[in-house]
Enzyme design. Structure first.
Site, mmCIF file in Angstrom:
data_model
loop_
_atom_site.group_PDB
_atom_site.id
_atom_site.type_symbol
_atom_site.label_atom_id
_atom_site.label_comp_id
_atom_site.label_asym_id
_atom_site.label_seq_id
_atom_site.Cartn_x
_atom_site.Cartn_y
_atom_site.Cartn_z
ATOM 1 N N LYS A 198 -25.113 7.171 28.524
ATOM 2 C CA LYS A 198 -23.865 7.758 28.023
ATOM 3 C C LYS A 198 -23.545 9.100 28.679
ATOM 4 O O LYS A 198 -22.412 9.557 28.657
ATOM 5 C CB LYS A 198 -23.912 7.869 26.512
ATOM 6 C CG LYS A 198 -23.861 6.484 25.862
ATOM 7 C CD LYS A 198 -23.634 6.523 24.384
ATOM 8 C CE LYS A 198 -23.466 5.117 23.826
ATOM 9 N NZ LYS A 198 -24.705 4.313 23.965
HETATM 10 C C1 LIG Z 1 -24.722 2.985 23.998
HETATM 11 C C2 LIG Z 1 -25.914 2.309 24.592
HETATM 12 C C3 LIG Z 1 -25.861 0.948 24.990
HETATM 13 C C4 LIG Z 1 -24.631 0.093 24.783
HETATM 14 O O1 LIG Z 1 -23.572 0.475 25.591
HETATM 15 P P1 LIG Z 1 -22.095 -0.080 25.349
HETATM 16 O O2 LIG Z 1 -21.214 0.700 26.230
HETATM 17 O O3 LIG Z 1 -21.836 0.157 23.893
HETATM 18 O O4 LIG Z 1 -22.105 -1.504 25.707
HETATM 19 C C5 LIG Z 1 -26.984 0.412 25.570
HETATM 20 N N1 LIG Z 1 -28.115 1.126 25.740
HETATM 21 C C6 LIG Z 1 -28.211 2.422 25.383
HETATM 22 C C7 LIG Z 1 -29.486 3.150 25.578
HETATM 23 C C8 LIG Z 1 -27.108 3.070 24.807
HETATM 24 O O5 LIG Z 1 -27.190 4.355 24.441
#
Ligand SMILES: *Cc1c(COP(=O)(O)O)cnc(C)c1O
Length: 454
Positions: A110
């Site tokens: 993120k």
């Molecule tokens: C948020 C997150 C995801 C999922 O990502 P999306 O964009 O919601 O599909 C997967 N793995 C981790 C570690 C995350 O923080």
């Protein structure tokens, strides 16, 4: 470039305005009016990551000058240990590669979206001379990525609500030990749903929202999705020449943001041999991409908590394109989804997508197998992708979190207990937060005394 709402009635906006509004006034999500051809950016890895990001973003952000976009991109990867290779591609065997998206400040993918969002907010504050107060609720990763995107940015304050005692201590420390004095983590005496309800209620009070200059950092923000497309291009650039023509991407998925970014890049000319939507036991998207049926279930906790979601917010953007950019039909279908109906996607065809679901036993098994086979530690989210590797096909698995964020699960599966210096340092840092009752009134009072208004 202008941006249209997926629901077709909100007026198109430029990049900076679409970024600042998040959700369109008709309830839709912003998408680019046209998709550029990104093939000139496929240079075999000549460009460093920030240059690649700037080259990509210039197609969309035509509100800033080229030089300003260069600066935004440079600032957004400066917090990575090796900005020029912010997303390293690691080869595990002849055809299997891992794209490591966990080298940012919070050790999860993120950061790619939220570091850019932080810099775009800082730019907006500098341009308008008006402060912003970011308010959000988190069950873990998004909150800390938002905090680290905005820490120490002049004119911004960040209020992140999280459920007291219901996130891991490590996750809590990532939010409460930023050391920045513009960050206000708030432990709510309730569940994540309570925290989210409070945030919704405060944003719903338009008078308060305007007076308090509230902004959101939600997962549907256009800038997050665009920032995420860049690492797919980077992966293609870094693959060996003979693996570059049609790599398959395996993407651990929660609300469809990450995989949507890759699919959009493929619509802009990036070669891809398909996308595997990898879910944990919360398999809304796995069912959707096998049957064409959107049917939310109830969320069950899993070993991959950041994917414990049964609402695929970013799916709306895919649906819009699938329906031939028909905003009225998208609005009609999303209205039925919002009303809790089970919806069959019209003319569904799996197309570029395959899907896989991995329950907790499978996560432990995949972590152990990946360790045994390649000597590679995959975090529990990444592990959801490792059940679907075809050794005959060039494949890039997106690694979304550092394994040291989940030491107990990794140790259970492999006997190894991974560590990371950033996380070790948190153990001796001093946490800073407040605890509030789970009511909108309590949070509103707290905001009123702590927000920046001028
Ligand atoms: C948020 C997150 C995801 C999922 O990502 P999306 O964009 O919601 O599909 C997967 N793995 C981790 C570690 C995350 O923080």
């Amino acid at each position: 470039m202008r941006f249209l709402s997926t629901r077709g009635t909100a007026p198109p906006l430029g990049f900076a305005d679409a970024f600042a509004s998040g959700l369109a006034p008709d309830g839709g999500l912003y998408v680019p009016e046209s998709l550029p051809d990104v093939r000139p950016l496929l240079d075999g890895g000549a460009a460093a990551y920030p240059e690649l990001a700037a080259g990509f973003l210039k197609n969309f952000d035509t509100d800033h000058t080229g030089e300003q976009v260069d600066d935004l991109a440079a600032a957004s990867y400066a917090g990575f240990p090796d900005p020029d290779d912010a997303a390293p591609l690691v080869q595990l065997d002849d055809n299997t590669f891992v794209l490591e998206l966990f080298h940012g400040p919070t050790l999860a993918f993120k950061d790619f979206g939220l570091q850019l969002v932080g810099n775009l907010f800082a730019d907006q504050i500098a341009r308008t001379g008006e402060p912003i107060n970011v308010l959000g609720a988190t069950s873990g990763d998004t909150g800390s990525a938002a905090i680290h995107g905005l820490a120490d940015k002049a004119g911004a304050r960040v209020f992140i609500l999280y459920p007291q005692g219901r996130i891991s201590e490590l996750q809590e420390r990532q939010m409460t030990c930023s050391g920045a004095d513009n960050i206000y983590p708030v432990a709510i005496e309730g569940s994540f749903d309570d925290a989210q309800r409070i945030v919704k209620e405060l944003f719903g009070d338009l008078e308060f929202k305007a007076a308090a200059r509230l902004s959101a950092v939600n997962s549907i923000n256009l800038a997050r999705v665009l920032a995420q497309s860049v690492y797919y291009l980077h992966a293609v650039n870094r693959l060996p020449g003979d693996k570059r023509t049609a790599p398959r991407f395996v993407v651990p998925t929660g609300n469809f943001g990450n995989v949507l970014a890759g699919w959009l890049a493929s619509r802009m000319g990036m070669p891809a041999g398909g996308f595997v939507v990898a879910t944990n036991r919360n398999d809304l998207l796995q069912r959707l991409f096998t049957s064409g049926r959107y049917q939310p279930g109830t969320v069950a906790p899993s070993l991959a908590p950041s994917m414990d979601i049964q609402v695929a917010s970013n799916f709306e953007r895919f649906l819009f394109y699938h329906l031939g950019a028909d905003g009225a039909r998208t609005a009609e279908i999303m209205g039925r989804v919002a009303a809790g109906e089970t919806v069959d996607v019209p003319d569904f065809d799996t197309g570029a997508f395959a899907a896989t679901r991995t329950d907790d036993d499978g996560i432990l098994r995949n972590i152990a197998d990946t360790w045994g086979r390649y000597g590679y530690l995959a975090d529990p989210h990444t592990a959801c992708g490792f059940g679907s590797i075809d050794p005959a096909t060039p494949t890039v698995v997106l690694a979304t979190a550092h394994p040291a964020k989940f030491p107990d699960t990794i140790e259970k599966a492999t006997g190894e207990r991974p560590t990371h210096p950033t996380l070790e340092a948190l153990k001796s840092a001093t946490p800073q937060n407040v605890t509030l009752p789970a009511t909108a009134g309590a949070v509103r009072d707290y905001l009123e005394t702590n927000i920046l208004t001028a």
